[in-house]
Write a protein that holds these residues in place. Structure first.
Motif, mmCIF file in Angstrom:
data_model
loop_
_atom_site.group_PDB
_atom_site.id
_atom_site.type_symbol
_atom_site.label_atom_id
_atom_site.label_comp_id
_atom_site.label_asym_id
_atom_site.label_seq_id
_atom_site.Cartn_x
_atom_site.Cartn_y
_atom_site.Cartn_z
ATOM 1 N N SER A 63 0.851 -1.184 0.000
ATOM 2 C CA SER A 63 0.000 0.000 0.000
ATOM 3 C C SER A 63 0.885 1.231 0.000
ATOM 4 C CB SER A 63 -0.911 0.013 1.236
ATOM 5 O OG SER A 63 -0.190 0.404 2.389
ATOM 6 N N GLN A 64 0.271 2.391 -0.203
ATOM 7 C CA GLN A 64 1.031 3.635 -0.221
ATOM 8 C C GLN A 64 1.511 4.007 1.174
ATOM 9 O OE1 GLN A 64 1.415 4.866 -3.392
ATOM 10 N NE2 GLN A 64 3.022 6.153 -2.518
ATOM 11 N N THR A 65 0.832 3.467 2.199
ATOM 12 C CA THR A 65 1.224 3.735 3.584
ATOM 13 C C THR A 65 2.512 2.991 3.919
ATOM 14 O OG1 THR A 65 -1.091 3.984 4.242
ATOM 15 C CG2 THR A 65 0.511 3.586 6.002
ATOM 16 N N ILE A 66 3.458 3.693 4.480
ATOM 17 C CA ILE A 66 4.728 3.088 4.889
ATOM 18 C C ILE A 66 4.625 2.727 6.369
ATOM 19 C CG2 ILE A 66 7.219 3.383 5.080
ATOM 20 C CD1 ILE A 66 7.015 5.515 2.874
ATOM 21 N N GLU A 67 4.735 1.429 6.669
ATOM 22 C CA GLU A 67 4.662 0.959 8.050
ATOM 23 C C GLU A 67 6.038 1.045 8.708
ATOM 24 O OE1 GLU A 67 1.841 0.391 9.288
ATOM 25 O OE2 GLU A 67 0.518 -0.041 7.598
ATOM 26 N N LYS A 68 6.133 0.539 9.945
ATOM 27 C CA LYS A 68 7.392 0.523 10.685
ATOM 28 C C LYS A 68 7.742 -0.908 11.094
ATOM 29 C CE LYS A 68 8.407 4.971 11.022
ATOM 30 N NZ LYS A 68 9.704 5.540 10.586
ATOM 31 N N ILE A 69 9.030 -1.156 11.295
ATOM 32 C CA ILE A 69 9.496 -2.481 11.685
ATOM 33 C C ILE A 69 10.845 -2.320 12.401
ATOM 34 C CG2 ILE A 69 10.831 -3.000 9.605
ATOM 35 C CD1 ILE A 69 9.473 -5.810 9.638
ATOM 36 N N ASN A 70 11.235 -3.309 13.181
ATOM 37 C CA ASN A 70 12.497 -3.221 13.920
ATOM 38 C C ASN A 70 13.651 -3.957 13.247
ATOM 39 O OD1 ASN A 70 11.815 -1.529 16.065
ATOM 40 N ND2 ASN A 70 10.896 -3.198 17.234
ATOM 41 N N SER A 71 13.432 -4.429 12.031
ATOM 42 C CA SER A 71 14.488 -5.101 11.287
ATOM 43 C C SER A 71 14.692 -4.396 9.957
ATOM 44 C CB SER A 71 14.112 -6.566 11.027
ATOM 45 O OG SER A 71 12.988 -6.620 10.149
ATOM 46 N N TYR A 72 15.834 -4.654 9.329
ATOM 47 C CA TYR A 72 16.027 -4.182 7.964
ATOM 48 C C TYR A 72 16.788 -5.246 7.189
ATOM 49 C CZ TYR A 72 20.890 -2.866 9.088
ATOM 50 O OH TYR A 72 22.215 -2.875 9.443
ATOM 51 N N SER A 73 16.409 -5.418 5.942
ATOM 52 C CA SER A 73 17.062 -6.401 5.085
ATOM 53 C C SER A 73 17.802 -5.734 3.936
ATOM 54 C CB SER A 73 16.027 -7.387 4.531
ATOM 55 O OG SER A 73 15.052 -6.700 3.751
ATOM 56 N N PHE A 74 17.697 -4.415 3.857
ATOM 57 C CA PHE A 74 18.352 -3.692 2.763
ATOM 58 C C PHE A 74 18.852 -2.361 3.286
ATOM 59 C CE2 PHE A 74 18.472 -0.881 -0.939
ATOM 60 C CZ PHE A 74 19.196 -1.662 -1.838
ATOM 61 N N ASP A 75 20.002 -1.943 2.804
ATOM 62 C CA ASP A 75 20.586 -0.658 3.165
ATOM 63 C C ASP A 75 21.200 -0.067 1.907
ATOM 64 O OD1 ASP A 75 21.748 1.554 4.245
ATOM 65 O OD2 ASP A 75 23.119 0.489 5.583
ATOM 66 N N GLY A 76 20.513 0.906 1.330
ATOM 67 C CA GLY A 76 21.016 1.491 0.099
ATOM 68 C C GLY A 76 19.929 2.245 -0.633
ATOM 69 N N GLU A 77 20.107 2.413 -1.951
ATOM 70 C CA GLU A 77 19.156 3.133 -2.793
ATOM 71 C C GLU A 77 18.266 2.132 -3.513
ATOM 72 O OE1 GLU A 77 19.361 6.710 -6.097
ATOM 73 O OE2 GLU A 77 20.849 5.095 -6.197
ATOM 74 N N GLY A 78 16.956 2.338 -3.441
ATOM 75 C CA GLY A 78 16.057 1.405 -4.095
ATOM 76 C C GLY A 78 14.731 2.012 -4.479
ATOM 77 N N VAL A 79 14.065 1.367 -5.416
ATOM 78 C CA VAL A 79 12.709 1.723 -5.848
ATOM 79 C C VAL A 79 11.829 0.507 -5.591
ATOM 80 C CG1 VAL A 79 11.253 2.336 -7.822
ATOM 81 C CG2 VAL A 79 13.537 3.358 -7.578
ATOM 82 N N LEU A 80 10.649 0.723 -4.998
ATOM 83 C CA LEU A 80 9.770 -0.389 -4.645
ATOM 84 C C LEU A 80 8.398 -0.203 -5.279
ATOM 85 C CD1 LEU A 80 11.280 0.644 -1.649
ATOM 86 C CD2 LEU A 80 10.786 -1.770 -1.281
ATOM 87 N N THR A 81 7.758 -1.340 -5.596
ATOM 88 C CA THR A 81 6.389 -1.311 -6.104
ATOM 89 C C THR A 81 5.653 -2.552 -5.619
ATOM 90 O OG1 THR A 81 5.036 -0.949 -8.087
ATOM 91 C CG2 THR A 81 6.828 -2.539 -8.286
#
Length: 405
Positions: A63-81
């Motif tokens: 969805s267009q809403t960006i949620e929150k989380i305590n983990s990350y699997s990516f660190d860098g520049e990206g485009v998501l769909t």
């Protein structure tokens, strides 16, 4: 260094300096390539239930809403769909930093040296929906397959021109975001002001004091504490609602007078039924919308109207009706219908002074006018951005740091 602009003339033939490609006519020094040759594509490993309300990192779901989380699997520049769901082909995000993402969200990253990441975000978000819609016979897309992205062809201007285009569009996006935030803030202020002024919790300075300079007090009523010089009145006592009228086929022609339906002004006709000013709200179908009409008008039979304002200001009544929320008087199990008797017996506190009613309405009208101005400005900037993208992403207008005209 300032960017230079070169404009391509509108011609039926291919202009000098341009070439025909599978994606259309583009400048000779632009290339065309498949997305899959220019970056890497992957999907996430998380589910929606993994979100954490007060999490540390952004969590991209479908969805267009960006949620929150305590983990990350990516660190860098990206485009998501989104890979599926109601927003398929319409949801796009660009981010630099640490984040996590849903297992049905596609991430495009690891951009080749020849591709600016934000430029890719702009061109991909602008054309991807049309591409996937052309690949289905339905009116919507259920899901996105990896090859739909990887095989998509995009134009590839020189890297410095990509960066220049990205800068222009990102600056416009920043302006749009600033206007959206300002509009949201102004709307919140207006809602709070409306609530305070229409209940007497805040008084306009010129009405808050007695002639001797002492502050006016409050009195207790069925509605609680109200200003001592306000009255508790039923709606039917100061703004009695009447049912609208059928519009005969013989009178359905374009004209000078608005016809007001339950959902608003739909068109105009050469005939009017009541003389303005008036306030109109929905009787059946769409409930809760309220309109103030300055001129003579035709209230449709799906609406209720009032032009007989008893010791009340028409614009003040308009704001009182908006504040009350007439959908609360809905009845019936099928098409919602406004119960006029319930509305008429509903009690509100209003100033005894017509001058105070008018002054309150004027303050709120001025705030509405400011909101309309901001909305028009926002719409204009959005249109400008759309026009710029159509020109810049096709090379019809060249934007480069060193391109010579």
């Amino acid at each position: 260094m300032m960017s230079k602009v070169v404009k391509m003339q509108d011609r039926k033939t291919i202009p000098t300096g341009y070439k025909q490609t599978e994606v259309g006519i583009i400048p000779e020094d632009w290339g065309v390539d498949s997305i899959g040759h220019l970056l890497s594509i992957t999907t996430g490993k998380k589910n929606t239930q993994d979100k954490v309300d007060d999490g540390t990192y952004p969590f991209f779901v479908r969805s267009q809403t960006i949620e929150k989380i305590n983990s990350y699997s990516f660190d860098g520049e990206g485009v998501l769909t989104a890979g599926d769901g109601v927003g398929t082909g319409k949801i796009f995000h660009y981010l630099k930093g640490k984040f996590d993402f849903h297992q049905r969200v596609y991430l495009m990253y690891n951009f080749k040296e020849t591709l600016d990441g934000y430029f890719f975000y702009i061109i991909f978000s602008n054309y991807f929906y049309d591409r996937i819609m052309s690949m289905t016979a339905k009116s919507s897309v259920d899901s996105v397959r990896r090859e739909m992205i990887a095989d998509m062809k995009i134009t590839l201007p020189p890297k410095n021109e990509q960066t220049a285009i990205a800068l222009v569009i990102s600056d416009t996006d920043a302006l749009i975001n600033a206007l959206e935030r300002l509009l949201e803030k102004k709307q919140a202020i207006k809602t709070a002001t409306m609530q305070q002024l229409l209940t007497g919790r805040i008084r306009l300075t010129q009405f808050a004091k007695h002639p001797d300079g002492t502050i006016k007090g409050y009195k207790f009523s069925d509605l609680g504490h109200i200003p001592e010089d306000w009255e508790e009145r039923e709606i039917g006592q100061f703004a009695p609602l009447q049912r609208g009228f059928d519009l005969p086929a013989s009178k359905r022609s374009e004209g000078l007078y608005p016809v007001v339906y339950s959902n608003g002004i739909v068109n105009t006709h050469n005939h009017f039924q009541v003389k303005g000013p008036g306030v109109v709200t929905g009787r059946s179908g769409t409930l809760g919308k309220v309109h103030h009409i300055e001129c003579d008008f035709w209230p449709h039979n799906t609406s209720l109207w009032v032009t007989k304002f008893i010791k009340s200001d028409s614009k003040f009544v308009y704001y009182i009706f908006k504040y009350i929320g007439f959908e609360r008087f809905a009845s019936g199990s099928g098409v919602p219908t406004l119960n006029r008797n319930d509305a008429h017996s509903f009690k509100v506190a209003i100033p005894s002074s017509l001058k105070e009613q008018t002054a309150i309405a004027t303050v709120l009208s001025d705030m509405d006018a400011e909101l309309v101005t901001l909305e028009k400005k926002l719409a204009k900037v959005r249109d400008i951005k759309q026009g710029m993208m159509q020109q810049l992403l096709t090379g019809r207008i060249r934007l480069s740091l060193d391109h010579q005209p």
